[in-house]
Design a protein around this motif. Structure first.
Motif, mmCIF file in Angstrom:
data_model
loop_
_atom_site.group_PDB
_atom_site.id
_atom_site.type_symbol
_atom_site.label_atom_id
_atom_site.label_comp_id
_atom_site.label_asym_id
_atom_site.label_seq_id
_atom_site.Cartn_x
_atom_site.Cartn_y
_atom_site.Cartn_z
ATOM 1 N N THR A 136 0.829 -1.207 0.000
ATOM 2 C CA THR A 136 0.000 0.000 0.000
ATOM 3 C C THR A 136 0.863 1.257 0.000
ATOM 4 O O THR A 136 0.537 2.252 -0.651
ATOM 5 C CB THR A 136 -0.959 0.011 1.208
ATOM 6 N N GLN A 137 1.985 1.205 0.701
ATOM 7 C CA GLN A 137 2.889 2.351 0.735
ATOM 8 C C GLN A 137 3.509 2.610 -0.639
ATOM 9 O O GLN A 137 3.642 3.754 -1.073
ATOM 10 C CB GLN A 137 3.995 2.109 1.768
ATOM 11 N N LEU A 138 3.868 1.542 -1.346
ATOM 12 C CA LEU A 138 4.540 1.674 -2.644
ATOM 13 C C LEU A 138 3.583 2.008 -3.781
ATOM 14 O O LEU A 138 4.004 2.581 -4.792
ATOM 15 C CB LEU A 138 5.300 0.383 -2.967
ATOM 16 N N THR A 139 2.312 1.638 -3.643
ATOM 17 C CA THR A 139 1.369 1.817 -4.752
ATOM 18 C C THR A 139 0.307 2.877 -4.518
ATOM 19 O O THR A 139 -0.340 3.319 -5.465
ATOM 20 C CB THR A 139 0.655 0.488 -5.064
ATOM 21 N N GLY A 140 0.083 3.242 -3.281
ATOM 22 C CA GLY A 140 -0.983 4.178 -2.972
ATOM 23 C C GLY A 140 -2.345 3.527 -2.854
ATOM 24 O O GLY A 140 -3.365 4.218 -2.727
ATOM 25 N N ALA A 141 -2.407 2.208 -2.876
ATOM 26 C CA ALA A 141 -3.678 1.489 -2.752
ATOM 27 C C ALA A 141 -4.145 1.457 -1.299
ATOM 28 O O ALA A 141 -3.345 1.632 -0.374
ATOM 29 C CB ALA A 141 -3.527 0.064 -3.282
ATOM 30 N N GLU A 142 -5.445 1.189 -1.121
ATOM 31 C CA GLU A 142 -6.002 1.113 0.226
ATOM 32 C C GLU A 142 -5.641 -0.194 0.921
ATOM 33 O O GLU A 142 -5.471 -0.236 2.142
ATOM 34 C CB GLU A 142 -7.531 1.229 0.162
ATOM 35 N N ALA A 143 -5.554 -1.272 0.162
ATOM 36 C CA ALA A 143 -5.318 -2.597 0.741
ATOM 37 C C ALA A 143 -4.593 -3.478 -0.274
ATOM 38 O O ALA A 143 -4.495 -3.140 -1.462
ATOM 39 C CB ALA A 143 -6.638 -3.241 1.166
ATOM 40 N N ALA A 144 -4.099 -4.627 0.192
ATOM 41 C CA ALA A 144 -3.359 -5.530 -0.691
ATOM 42 C C ALA A 144 -3.366 -6.942 -0.126
ATOM 43 O O ALA A 144 -3.567 -7.150 1.074
ATOM 44 C CB ALA A 144 -1.923 -5.049 -0.873
ATOM 45 N N MET A 145 -3.130 -7.906 -0.990
ATOM 46 C CA MET A 145 -2.931 -9.299 -0.596
ATOM 47 C C MET A 145 -2.139 -9.992 -1.692
ATOM 48 O O MET A 145 -1.954 -9.432 -2.791
ATOM 49 C CB MET A 145 -4.268 -10.018 -0.371
ATOM 50 N N VAL A 146 -1.648 -11.197 -1.398
ATOM 51 C CA VAL A 146 -0.877 -11.931 -2.400
ATOM 52 C C VAL A 146 -1.354 -13.379 -2.473
ATOM 53 O O VAL A 146 -1.777 -13.963 -1.471
ATOM 54 C CB VAL A 146 0.648 -11.904 -2.093
#
Length: 464
Positions: A136-146
């Motif tokens: 989220t820090q690198l992309t500006g997205a609200e959330a993430a998963m893999v």
């Protein structure tokens, strides 16, 4: 009698080779006999194709049998040296990992870890937490998963947000990727209904809006009902459509998605964290208004195999709780390598130097020529010389883009095809390519510490 027939008559018999001292030291059995027959079949094939003009000595053939038989006891998955110039070569493992990622794998593998354990409160946690904040820090997205790869990421995203609904895709983006995996098939497995819009070369924003209106009218008399589950933008992977073409900008797609209250999903394919040769970054997609972005970990990112998903919190939450999430989850070693790789991007300037993929992509012509001259010096100027060639990113990344490079051409007493097979048949396979009937090693993807091994393999040609 032709030279080929004469050579074929000189091929040693199986029994003769089985009793050769180089071969008879191994325990006799079906596997040893099969190895002898395979080597002789290869020899016969080379003769018939005109690749051999003189019969190798019996000692030379026996050494080849010994080498191949001993390889039967080696691991199937092992290191190779990449001299193809294709940086993200899918067949030989795509992105090599940074030193920091390798160290993270070792540290995580040697003992237990806090994979799904929150040390601060002493309770169960989620494996997603190790990389979500970084993403989220690198992309500006609200959330993430893999998950375990990008195809799995697309499958999970569609299944979680568009199951039993229409997904609208441009006809020019219904791609087939490696191994005959097709976007329509992935969509079918996710339980979505494919709606194609536009043409192969031209798709307009009006095509998407027409499809959105048609699905409402087709499934319900109530105009506020929305039977479209998502708009899907797909990266064209390993091909390009050029010339008389049109496709909407991401911002246009995001605007119409908001207008009709449907998520916009982008399968970005490779996924860059920092600008590379004009390639769009993941942050660019988030800024444009894409709701869900999926991309690979082992392509332009330069990390381990992974399917990375970033986007709006509401959609990521649905994916995390979906039953498929467990089936598609990443293991602890890949998570360790991915976290270490992502941390390198916190300093973009040093990331280019520390992440092998980025370093190879950014190598300049002068550096490559200097490197190629070093290899020629190690190999010997009588058998090697530098030529201009072109490298590729590979792995479906940067399709159609060639990068000027320097390759070392090698010529010996044996044919280019025989030389290519010789280089890849040793304990550590050295993979090159053949161009204009010359065997080449592209130095863009070679490590200088491997030059002595390459020279030793070349020297072995004298004994063939």
């Amino acid at each position: 009698m032709s030279d080929k027939h004469s050579l074929l008559r000189q091929i040693p018999k199986v029994d003769e080779l089985l009793f050769h001292p180089e071969v008879s030291s191994y325990s006799p059995g079906a596997l040893l006999t099969a190895t002898v027959r395979q080597v002789l079949d290869n020899l016969r094939n080379d003769i018939e194709q005109g690749a051999i003009e003189t019969m190798p000595s019996c000692d030379s053939i026996a050494r080849e049998i010994s080498l191949q038989f001993s390889q039967n006891f080696e691991p199937n998955l092992r290191r190779v040296i990449n001299g193809t110039g294709i940086i993200l070569h899918t067949n030989i493992g795509r992105a090599p990992l940074a030193k920091e990622a390798l160290e993270a794998i070792t540290e995580t593998a040697r003992d237990y870890s806090n994979l799904e354990y929150d040390i601060s409160i002493g309770k169960r946690s989620s494996r997603h937490v190790h990389v979500e904040d970084l993403l989220t820090q690198l992309t500006g997205a609200e959330a993430a998963m893999v998950v375990n790869n990008n195809a799995a990421a697309v499958l999970l995203a569609l299944a979680a947000v568009a199951h039993h609904k229409d997904v609208i895709v441009s006809r020019g983006e219904l791609v087939e990727i490696g191994g005959s995996f097709r976007i329509p098939d992935v969509m079918s497995q996710s339980g979505c209904r494919l709606v194609e819009v536009g043409t192969t070369n031209k798709t307009h924003i009006a095509d998407y809006e027409k499809a959105l209106l048609n699905t409402k009218n087709h499934y319900s008399i109530d105009p506020v009902d929305n039977f479209t589950g998502a708009l899907l933008r797909v990266h064209t992977s390993n091909f390009i459509i050029s010339g008389f073409t049109t496709k909407p900008a991401l911002t246009e797609l995001a605007e119409i998605a908001r207008k009709y209250s449907v998520p916009l999903i982008e399968d970005l394919g490779s996924g860059c964290m920092i600008p590379i040769s004009g390639q769009p970054t993941v942050a660019d997609s988030i800024k444009a208004g894409v709701d869900i972005v999926t991309f690979s970990g082992d392509k332009l990112l330069g990390g381990p195999q992974a399917g990375i998903i970033v986007g709006k919190q509401e959609y990521i939450a649905k994916m995390k709780s979906h039953p498929l999430a467990r089936a598609l989850r990443m293991d602890k070693l890949c998570i360790a390598a991915l976290e270490a790789t992502l941390r390198l991007y916190l300093n973009p300037e040093t990331a280019v130097e520390k992440i092998p993929t980025l370093k190879m992509l950014s190598m300049e012509s002068a550096t490559l020529h200097k490197k190629a001259k070093k290899l020629v010096k190690v190999l010997g100027k009588d058998q090697a010389y530098v030529i201009e060639e072109a490298s590729q990113a590979g792995g479906g990344a940067m399709p159609g883009e060639n990068m000027a490079t320097a390759a070392v051409a090698i010529k010996t007493k044996i044919s280019a095809h025989a030389l290519e097979r010789h280089f890849r048949s040793g304990p550590v396979a050295i993979i090159g390519r053949i161009s204009r009937d010359i065997f080449l090693l592209d130095v863009r993807t070679l490590a200088e510490e491997d030059f002595p091994l390459i020279a030793a393999r070349l020297k072995e040609v004298d004994s063939i």
